[in-house]
Design a protein around this motif. Structure first.
Motif, PDB file in Angstrom:
ATOM      1  N   UNK A  99       0.690  25.042  33.755  1.00  0.00           N
ATOM      2  CA  UNK A  99      -0.109  25.463  32.813  1.00  0.00           C
ATOM      3  C   UNK A  99      -0.504  24.314  32.043  1.00  0.00           C
ATOM      4  N   UNK A 100      -0.117  23.124  32.325  1.00  0.00           N
ATOM      5  CA  UNK A 100      -0.519  21.696  31.602  1.00  0.00           C
ATOM      6  C   UNK A 100      -1.466  20.735  32.249  1.00  0.00           C
ATOM      7  N   UNK A 101      -1.227  20.503  33.487  1.00  0.00           N
ATOM      8  CA  UNK A 101      -1.690  19.436  34.055  1.00  0.00           C
ATOM      9  C   UNK A 101      -3.034  20.161  35.012  1.00  0.00           C
ATOM     10  N   UNK A 125      -8.952  26.564  32.001  1.00  0.00           N
ATOM     11  CA  UNK A 125      -9.756  26.394  30.707  1.00  0.00           C
ATOM     12  C   UNK A 125     -11.085  26.065  30.860  1.00  0.00           C
ATOM     13  N   UNK A 126     -11.994  26.249  30.144  1.00  0.00           N
ATOM     14  CA  UNK A 126     -13.350  25.837  29.926  1.00  0.00           C
ATOM     15  C   UNK A 126     -13.590  24.881  29.204  1.00  0.00           C
ATOM     16  N   UNK A 168     -17.612  22.299  32.410  1.00  0.00           N
ATOM     17  CA  UNK A 168     -16.389  21.939  33.452  1.00  0.00           C
ATOM     18  C   UNK A 168     -15.287  23.257  33.348  1.00  0.00           C
ATOM     19  N   UNK A 169     -15.165  23.858  34.653  1.00  0.00           N
ATOM     20  CA  UNK A 169     -14.166  24.818  34.696  1.00  0.00           C
ATOM     21  C   UNK A 169     -12.794  24.083  35.284  1.00  0.00           C
ATOM     22  N   UNK A 170     -11.709  24.265  34.725  1.00  0.00           N
ATOM     23  CA  UNK A 170     -10.621  23.377  34.972  1.00  0.00           C
ATOM     24  C   UNK A 170      -9.397  24.359  35.389  1.00  0.00           C
ATOM     25  N   UNK A 171      -9.022  24.489  36.740  1.00  0.00           N
ATOM     26  CA  UNK A 171      -7.791  25.217  37.157  1.00  0.00           C
ATOM     27  C   UNK A 171      -6.636  24.194  36.992  1.00  0.00           C
TER      28      UNK A 171
END
Length: 142
Positions: A98-100, A13-14, A90-93
């Motif tokens: 798919x939640x944490x 998510x971004x 922020x680029x979040x892997x």
């Protein structure tokens, strides 16, 4: 050897400061490079030494399915008019569930450098994608 998960590239998510846009399908260009400066020491040394020089952060390209949102377009047009508004991104892997959150890359002082509009084809059935290229002044992994 510890049990390690392999993370999927589609699970991200971004978070763009003050921008809510639809679904991002791709982020590319995350990179850092340190310039290598060659020099030869005095005294007839045969080997060329390397010293670290400037640090350069690669441009990051965002890709998303076109929607009614105009926030990224407005941000770009502001920069094109000479009013650069820098944002934290922020680029979040995510973990496999798919939640944490697993890994986060924080990009500092980002602003839009380029936009590419959707490819339009009257005979096609593809999603209309837009891309936005961002420059930034630093990256940290959290």
């Amino acid at each position: 050897m510890p049990d390690m998960d392999i993370y999927r590239s589609y699970n991200f998510v971004l978070d763009i400061q003050n921008v809510t846009v639809g679904y991002f399908t791709e982020v590319s260009g995350l990179s850092v490079s340190v310039e290598a400066i060659s020099y030869r020491e005095g005294g007839g040394a045969a080997a060329v030494r390397k010293l670290p020089g400037r640090v350069e952060y690669g441009d990051v390209t965002l890709k998303w399915g076109m929607s009614d949102s105009t926030e990224l377009w407005t941000w770009l047009m502001s920069a094109a008019a000479g009013n650069v508004e820098r944002k934290e991104i922020s680029i979040i892997l995510l973990k496999p569930d798919g939640q944490q959150e697993n890994t986060r890359w924080n990009l500092h002082s980002c602003w839009p450098r380029a936009w590419r509009g959707a490819r339009l084809d009257a005979l096609g059935q593809e999603v209309a994608y837009e891309t936005l290229t961002l420059v930034h002044e630093g990256i940290e992994r959290a």
